[in-house]
Scaffold this motif. Structure first.
Motif, PDB file in Angstrom:
ATOM      1  N   GLU A 196       0.821  -1.214   0.000  1.00  0.00           N
ATOM      2  CA  GLU A 196       0.000   0.000   0.000  1.00  0.00           C
ATOM      3  C   GLU A 196       0.852   1.261   0.000  1.00  0.00           C
ATOM      4  O   GLU A 196       0.389   2.329  -0.425  1.00  0.00           O
ATOM      5  N   ASP A 203      -4.761   5.172  -5.002  1.00  0.00           N
ATOM      6  CA  ASP A 203      -5.535   6.417  -4.973  1.00  0.00           C
ATOM      7  C   ASP A 203      -6.273   6.629  -6.284  1.00  0.00           C
ATOM      8  O   ASP A 203      -7.451   7.024  -6.303  1.00  0.00           O
ATOM      9  N   GLN A 242      -9.249   4.222  -6.571  1.00  0.00           N
ATOM     10  CA  GLN A 242     -10.338   4.618  -5.690  1.00  0.00           C
ATOM     11  C   GLN A 242     -11.107   5.817  -6.237  1.00  0.00           C
ATOM     12  O   GLN A 242     -12.337   5.863  -6.176  1.00  0.00           O
ATOM     13  N   TRP A 244     -14.749  -2.528   2.467  1.00  0.00           N
ATOM     14  CA  TRP A 244     -13.642  -2.526   1.504  1.00  0.00           C
ATOM     15  C   TRP A 244     -13.293  -1.099   1.100  1.00  0.00           C
ATOM     16  O   TRP A 244     -14.142  -0.214   1.110  1.00  0.00           O
ATOM     17  N   ALA A 245     -12.053  -0.913   0.699  1.00  0.00           N
ATOM     18  CA  ALA A 245     -11.612   0.402   0.248  1.00  0.00           C
ATOM     19  C   ALA A 245     -12.002   0.670  -1.198  1.00  0.00           C
ATOM     20  O   ALA A 245     -12.064   1.822  -1.627  1.00  0.00           O
ATOM     21  N   SER A 269      -8.016  -3.398   2.168  1.00  0.00           N
ATOM     22  CA  SER A 269      -7.982  -2.719   3.469  1.00  0.00           C
ATOM     23  C   SER A 269      -7.066  -1.516   3.506  1.00  0.00           C
ATOM     24  O   SER A 269      -7.064  -0.776   4.502  1.00  0.00           O
ATOM     25  N   ARG A 270      -6.246  -1.337   2.471  1.00  0.00           N
ATOM     26  CA  ARG A 270      -5.188  -0.316   2.478  1.00  0.00           C
ATOM     27  C   ARG A 270      -4.240  -0.536   3.654  1.00  0.00           C
ATOM     28  O   ARG A 270      -3.617   0.395   4.173  1.00  0.00           O
ATOM     29  N   LYS A 324     -10.315  -5.294   8.832  1.00  0.00           N
ATOM     30  CA  LYS A 324      -9.245  -5.413   7.835  1.00  0.00           C
ATOM     31  C   LYS A 324      -8.960  -6.878   7.514  1.00  0.00           C
ATOM     32  O   LYS A 324      -9.438  -7.786   8.200  1.00  0.00           O
TER      33      LYS A 324
END
Length: 360
Positions: A11, A19, A22, A33-34, A98-99, A148
């Motif tokens: 990450e 990024d 996302q 979740w991210a 989960s980043r 996570k």
């Protein structure tokens, strides 16, 4: 003096790509979740249109099945031979979902429940008794609390009673701390929590895995890279990463990488690229990860011994350390391979191997 980390987490190393994915993600995102399942797969398998690099090579459908299993809140067990990047895949999954890929348990390093679930700070216990402040959390506890992914490395190497302790967590998604007051004694897993476990298929421990635990995990066998060009690309990419971290400035030699990939590919499969049977080593995995280590060692030697390019004579010496383990007959098999396969092949590295065959 400023010191740099030897290795960044996934990450951290790919923060810009995460990024970007996302920000551009329009697909449904599973609870906790991210990013969406589609974005997670793009992060792992790459997307040239978005400028996302490929980080893992697998047969079609493998990564999709793994992600779908995690979407259903069913844990996953990644099995396969050593060096097939199971741990790397688990790290990528945790980083994208989960980043955070740092919640890790090493199965071979734990021997009691306190290392798996939770323990207590003895000083605080004496002062105030059991409390949230006195509780020392483990990666499993933190993963449940924060929603996570928990990476459980080599799960079959931990004692079976500890494997069984994971059963209620996978089934009920709760962790009971009986020492705490009743209002605080139950930890409910937050959305996003799941387990990605790994196990080497050559380990005896996998035969003793709890049957009940097997039923609560989806299995996915991670195979060695099938195509030679893909394997050569992975070796070059990972070797370049290692050289960048260690500030080794040597121009990559494509011929060396191709020769290494071919040797490892053929000795692992027991078959040459044109379909003829050849020797297969019994004591060495001859994995892609091992090939990366060999290439990195050769480049490191070239840099620190001030060579302008990797020395062809060094190839055999480094290769012997990877190919010859605890099986004496592998020395004969390796020499037979060099004598029969390298003699007719053109190129500096192939001919250097053949000329030094007496050293095997």
């Amino acid at each position: 003096m400023t010191k740099t980390a030897q290795k960044l987490s996934a990450e951290q190393a790919y923060a810009a790509e995460l990024d970007q994915l996302q920000q551009q993600d329009t697909a449904p995102v599973p609870p906790g979740w991210a990013m969406s399942a589609i974005a997670v797969e793009r992060f792992i398998c790459g997307d040239s249109a978005l400028g996302i690099s490929r980080k893992f090579v697998a047969e079609a459908g493998v990564v999709t099945r793994i992600i779908l299993s995690l979407c259903t809140q069913r844990g996953i067990l990644l099995t396969g031979s050593p060096g097939t990047a199971k741990s790397w895949l688990s790290e990528l999954l945790a980083a994208a979902i989960s980043r955070d890929s740092t919640q890790v348990i090493q199965g071979g390093a734990i021997s009691n429940l306190s290392q798996l679930l939770y323990s207590w700070n003895p000083q605080l216990m004496q002062l105030q008794g059991p409390s949230q402040q006195a509780l020392v959390s483990t990666p499993l506890y933190r993963a449940m609390r924060d929603g996570k992914i928990l990476r459980f490395e080599e799960i079959t190497r931990c004692p079976q009673p500890l494997q069984d302790a994971v059963l209620s967590i996978l089934s009920e998604r709760i962790l009971v701390v009986p020492e705490l007051p009743s209002a605080q004694s139950t930890l409910y897993a937050v959305a996003g929590f799941n387990i990605v476990a790994t196990a080497n298929s050559v380990d005896e421990g996998i035969q003793r895995m709890s049957s009940a635990l097997k039923r609560r995990l989806s299995f996915e066998h991670i195979k060695p890279i099938r195509h030679l060009d893909d394997e050569a690309q992975v070796i070059l990419q990972e070797c370049n990463k290692l050289m960048a971290v260690n500030q080794i400035k040597v121009e990559p030699a494509p011929e060396l990488i191709q020769v290494l990939a071919t040797i490892f590919h053929e000795l692992r499969n027991g078959q040459t690229l044109d379909g003829r049977s050849t020797d297969r080593l019994a004591g060495a995995t001859m994995s892609t990860a091992e090939a990366v280590s060999v290439a990195h060692a050769i480049y490191t030697h070239a840099y620190y011994y001030q060579q302008s390019r990797p020395d062809a004579t060094l190839l055999l010496h480094v290769l012997l350390g990877s190919a010859l383990k605890d099986q004496p007959k592998d020395r004969r098999r390796l020499r037979h391979y060099v004598e029969t396969e390298c003699a007719e092949r053109q190129g500096e590295y192939w001919q250097s191997l053949y000329q030094q065959r007496h050293l095997i």
